[in-house]
Design an enzyme around this catalytic site. Structure first.
Site, PDB file in Angstrom:
ATOM      1  N   GLU A 157      37.338  35.254  41.590  1.00  0.00           N
ATOM      2  CA  GLU A 157      36.577  36.064  42.542  1.00  0.00           C
ATOM      3  C   GLU A 157      37.498  37.058  43.214  1.00  0.00           C
ATOM      4  OE1 GLU A 157      33.670  37.529  43.174  1.00  0.00           O
ATOM      5  OE2 GLU A 157      32.969  35.493  42.843  1.00  0.00           O
ATOM      6  N   LYS A 216      44.044  37.406  38.654  1.00  0.00           N
ATOM      7  CA  LYS A 216      43.698  37.130  40.050  1.00  0.00           C
ATOM      8  C   LYS A 216      44.957  37.079  40.916  1.00  0.00           C
ATOM      9  CE  LYS A 216      41.534  35.603  43.734  1.00  0.00           C
ATOM     10  NZ  LYS A 216      40.776  36.507  44.612  1.00  0.00           N
ATOM     11  N   CYS A 272      44.353  33.687  50.638  1.00  0.00           N
ATOM     12  CA  CYS A 272      44.718  34.061  49.268  1.00  0.00           C
ATOM     13  C   CYS A 272      46.089  34.705  49.114  1.00  0.00           C
ATOM     14  CB  CYS A 272      43.659  35.004  48.692  1.00  0.00           C
ATOM     15  SG  CYS A 272      42.082  34.189  48.372  1.00  0.00           S
TER      16      CYS A 272
END
Length: 458
Positions: A157, A216, A272
């Site tokens: 995501e 990612k 993140c």
């Protein structure tokens, strides 16, 4: 369709899929009963994640084709496609401590899926994972001996908290990685068809699973690198008389560079950036790529330096002592339009000032006292009781600022710009200092009122 994990990725993502795909039944499961209860609260304003537009999405789909449950086994048994969206924090123990991702929750998920499944499943990695995690998941799932076949996909995501719903509605790209054999291509296509209900096909990118997993980590590393780069220049600006906002505008107009993520600040936070860079560092070191690891680790070092020097500057400016002085924090969340506090810079600035025996009063429109206290206690710098002695939370910004020696602005909530700053000034100890960690406020206005105003990079 099933998602295991009702957190900041799983909840919003599955809610949007349910809204955009009313013909698909979507179930989100979590072992945290309190979290699921909040997702099911009749008042959608009480769902556990604050994101602009999310409550409206949940209100439309919940009860129609979106369901939240704690019955994990039942949901696994019924699902054809399972998204794994559980927490993957940085390890705090053992080999790779402080760098590697802790995959124990991923493994537990995989073992539960293997134990319960009676029919073939597509299993989708949604959590941010190190490269080749899919191989470990595949090994667990394919050695159950029950004859069930699994296809493993990587579907990271790229949403940003605070704009998550808009990012899900209009993504820059959707990335799906899988095996390159016929079965893998079939599984990839099944997930492509889900997103194709609202995402243009030319924005759905398919790769092998390893490229997807690494992409990612690299995306977040590149974004964080830009933040640390402009923050490094901000310190140089302060010494030379340059203005970092002017420098950022000048270089951002270069089409090869662009303006995004060039806003100097007290530093980046969130779940993140730091975790993914540390993971990248660990992977590089594990392959003996020490120069690569050192390069990316410097992004984290610069971010930590920025937070520490911001706190040190408060102490120095307040005549080298903040003991028993009130420092008001405007903002605790790691960015505006979210109630997420993971790795928020406010935590670390507060920790530094508490070591100097400051008294901190916090106002954040979306973060609770319990969360703030939990964030500080988790660091282990002092006991919860000791933290309680020196930190309080106000429900009103003007009350928070009353009697303060200084204000530290740490989250860029838009409402902070609209406050009656003359009223705030009148209630503060003089001289009244403002340390703007987000370059959010009007320097000319605050200076005219009488504040001693300092911003990053000028």
């Amino acid at each position: 369709m099933l998602c295991i994990g009702a957190g900041y990725v799983g909840g919003p993502t599955m809610a949007v899929i349910a809204q955009k795909c009313p013909h698909i039944q979507v179930t989100v499961v979590d072992l945290n009963e309190r979290r699921i209860k909040l997702w099911n609260d009749p008042d959608v304003n009480n769902i556990p994640i604050y994101e602009p537009g999310l409550s409206e999405v949940v209100a439309e789909a919940r009860g129609r084709n979106l369901f939240f449950s704690t019955d994990v086994d039942k949901a696994i048994d019924e699902a054809e496609m399972i998204f794994i969206s559980v927490n993957t924090p940085t390890k705090t123990y053992g080999s790779g401590k402080g760098l590697a991702a802790d995959l124990k929750y991923i493994e537990l998920c995989a073992r539960q899926i293997a134990r319960v499944s009676k029919t073939n499943k597509i299993v989708v990695e949604k959590s941010t994972l190190p490269v080749r995690t899919a191989e470990a998941i595949k090994s667990i799932l394919h050695n159950t001996g029950n004859g069930v076949k699994f296809q493993i996909l990587s579907n990271p995501e790229f949403l940003a908290e605070g704009t998550a719903v808009e990012d899900l509605f209009h993504p820059d790209r959707v990335l799906i990685g899988g095996e390159t054999n016929a079965e893998g291509e079939q599984a990839i296509q099944a997930l492509v068809e889900v997103y194709a209900n609202w995402v243009p096909k030319d924005k759905i990118l398919t790769t092998n699973v390893w490229s997807s997993e690494l992409s990612k980590l690299v995306a977040n590393a590149f974004l964080a690198q830009r933040v640390s780069s402009i923050n490094a220049i901000s310190e140089l600006c302060e010494k030379t008389g340059a203005n970092v906002n002017e420098v950022a505008k000048a270089i951002g107009m270069d089409s090869r560079i662009g303006p995004k993520f060039l806003k100097a600040s007290v530093g980046f936070g969130g779940s993140c950036f730091q975790k993914d860079i540390l993971n990248l560092v660990y992977i590089a070191k594990s392959y003996g790529l020490h120069e690569v690891a050192d390069y990316w680790e410097q992004v984290i070092i610069m971010n930590d330096h920025q937070k520490n020097r911001f706190a040190k500057n408060i102490v120095t400016t307040l005549y080298n002592t903040v003991a028993d002085k009130q420092i008001t924090f405007l903002g605790w969340a790691f960015k505006k339009d979210t109630n997420d506090t993971r790795e928020s810079v406010a935590i670390y600035v507060a920790d530094n000032l508490l070591f100097e025996q400051a008294n901190i009063v916090v106002f954040d429109p979306k973060v609770s006292y319990a969360q703030i206290l939990s964030d500080l206690t988790y660091l282990g710098s002092r006991t919860e009781a000791e933290n309680k002695e020196h930190i309080t939370v106000a429900s009103d910004p003007y009350e928070a600022c009353k009697g303060a020696h200084a204000i530290a602005l740490l989250t860029e909530w838009d409402e902070f710009k609209t406050y009656d700053w003359e009223r705030i000034y009148a209630q503060m100890n003089k001289p009244a200092f403002v340390f703007d960690g987000r370059n959010l406020l009007d320097k000319a206005l605050l200076t005219r009122i009488g504040f001693k105003y300092q911003a990053i990079g000028s």
